[in-house]
Design an enzyme around this catalytic site. Structure first.
Site, PDB file in Angstrom:
ATOM      1  N   ARG A 149       0.166 -11.320   2.471  1.00  0.00           N
ATOM      2  CA  ARG A 149      -0.533 -10.082   2.141  1.00  0.00           C
ATOM      3  C   ARG A 149      -1.947 -10.178   2.694  1.00  0.00           C
ATOM      4  NH1 ARG A 149       3.710  -8.363   1.401  1.00  0.00           N
ATOM      5  NH2 ARG A 149       4.582  -7.280  -0.399  1.00  0.00           N
ATOM      6  N   GLU A 153      -3.662  -1.221   5.167  1.00  0.00           N
ATOM      7  CA  GLU A 153      -2.617  -0.933   6.159  1.00  0.00           C
ATOM      8  C   GLU A 153      -2.317   0.561   6.173  1.00  0.00           C
ATOM      9  OE1 GLU A 153       0.718  -3.524   5.400  1.00  0.00           O
ATOM     10  OE2 GLU A 153      -0.518  -5.300   5.608  1.00  0.00           O
ATOM     11  N   HIS A 210       2.912  -5.461  10.179  1.00  0.00           N
ATOM     12  CA  HIS A 210       3.677  -5.735   8.945  1.00  0.00           C
ATOM     13  C   HIS A 210       5.191  -5.578   9.175  1.00  0.00           C
ATOM     14  CE1 HIS A 210       3.355  -5.888   4.286  1.00  0.00           C
ATOM     15  NE2 HIS A 210       4.466  -6.471   4.714  1.00  0.00           N
TER      16      HIS A 210
HETATM   17  C1  GLV Z   1       7.163  -7.326   2.626  1.00  0.00           C
HETATM   18  O1  GLV Z   1       5.975  -7.506   2.773  1.00  0.00           O
HETATM   19  C2  GLV Z   1       7.849  -7.541   1.378  1.00  0.00           C
HETATM   20  O2  GLV Z   1       7.208  -7.833   0.352  1.00  0.00           O
HETATM   21  O3  GLV Z   1       9.080  -7.404   1.380  1.00  0.00           O
END
Ligand code: GLV
Ligand code: GLV
Length: 330
Positions: A239, A268, A287
């Protein structure tokens, strides 16, 4: 009466089929995330919510949904949801653990390799016609990945998959975790390091695999980056808020650390004019840790199964707040 569910993004048809058998589906069709105000409006008369990391499911959203029986997150992380509030209201919250661990570790490893061997930079260089002399011994000199020391912060499922990949490249693997994982030490031959400073100072490559919590927010700031080797590479597929992004920019710009591979950001999508994006010694991804077709399909099916179980008053196959079944009306 048929239950009504709201899905905040187009998801795979496999999941829609599962949900469509038991509920009426309302869907946010747009490519961009549902605005918070719209979500607040839409939850009023629904029984189930299938949401994404980009949706803030806070106390106000939960309070606006008197009929809500289940929240199913299409992600393993659930820092976008006020789980304490959901628990208080007896609403189970589902997530998608396990299926994405290897896929996410693959991306973290790819970012490590790309940063060490300057793949993105080399691609830009070649593509842009800058390659003028062949057999240049000084061209795009990078670092070895094999036999380097990998420091894993957070030894959960994804961290363990990262360790496995490191071992395949003959790396020395260190890890730091809230709880010592002797099972993983025995299985994979990794070394537990009791303090974060020791892990940071010994690693050639630091990889983050912790969830975002109050304990991990800004875990890596200026002081921590200063403890890393000047040749070290930081990889973050966990994160963005686990790292102080301004401090990271400074450390990369001033050469306190050598490079980074980044999939997640404080905010983001990352702003197009974020100074971080100007750095050549960083490899960026938007991401996409779990973004393989097989994994994203499995996640969608898991999220659908959690949702359906919640609608039917059954225990969610993957529930992050199982205490609802003990204390709540769940
Ligand atoms: C992605 O970041 C998730 O938490 O699945
Ligand atoms: C996620 O699956 C983790 O536990 O690392």
């Amino acid at each position: 009466m048929k239950s009504v569910v709201y899905i905040t993004r187009k998801i795979f048809p496999e999941a829609i089929d599962i949900i469509g058998k038991v509920a009426e589906i309302k869907l946010w069709e747009s490519e961009s995330a549902i605005p918070y105000g719209t979500l607040l409006e839409q939850v009023r008369e629904i029984d189930g919510l299938l949401c994404m990391l980009s949706d803030k499911v806070d106390a106000a959203v939960l309070d606006a949904a008197p009929r809500l029986k289940v929240v199913s997150n299409y992600a393993v992380g659930y820092d976008n949801i006020n789980v304490a509030k959901a628990t208080e209201k007896g609403i189970p919250v589902g997530n998608t653990p396990g299926v994405l661990s290897e896929t996410t570790a693959d991306l973290a490893f790819a970012l490590r390799m790309a940063a060490a061997r300057r793949i993105a930079e080399a691609d830009r260089y070649t593509r842009n016609g800058l390659w003028k002399t062949t057999a240049n011994p000084g061209l795009m000199i990078g670092q070895d990945v094999h036999h380097s020391t990998l420091g894993i912060i957070g030894m959960g499922r994804i961290g363990a998959e990262m360790a496995r990949r490191g071992k395949g490249f003959q790396m020395h693997v260190l890890y730091h975790n809230r709880n010592r994982r002797q099972d993983i030490e025995r299985e994979l031959g990794v070394e537990y390091v009791a303090t974060l400073p020791e892990l940071l100072s010994r690693s050639d490559f630091v990889s983050l695999h912790v969830p975002l919590t109050e304990d991990t927010r800004k875990l890596i700031g200026a002081a921590e980056l200063a403890m890393m080797k000047p040749t070290a590479i930081l990889v973050n597929t966990a994160r963005g808020q686990v790292v102080d992004q301004k401090a990271l920019y400074q450390a990369l710009k001033s050469g306190k650390i050598a490079a980074a591979g980044i999939d997640v950001y404080e905010v983001e999508p990352v702003a197009a004019d974020d100074p971080l994006l100007t750095l050549d010694n960083v490899v960026f991804a938007p991401h996409i840790g779990s973004a393989s077709l097989a994994t994203r399909t499995k996640m969608a099916v898991m999220a659908a199964e959690n949702l359906v179980a919640g609608l039917q008053g059954k225990k969610l196959p993957n529930c992050v707040n199982p205490e609802v079944y003990k204390w709540g009306k769940g």
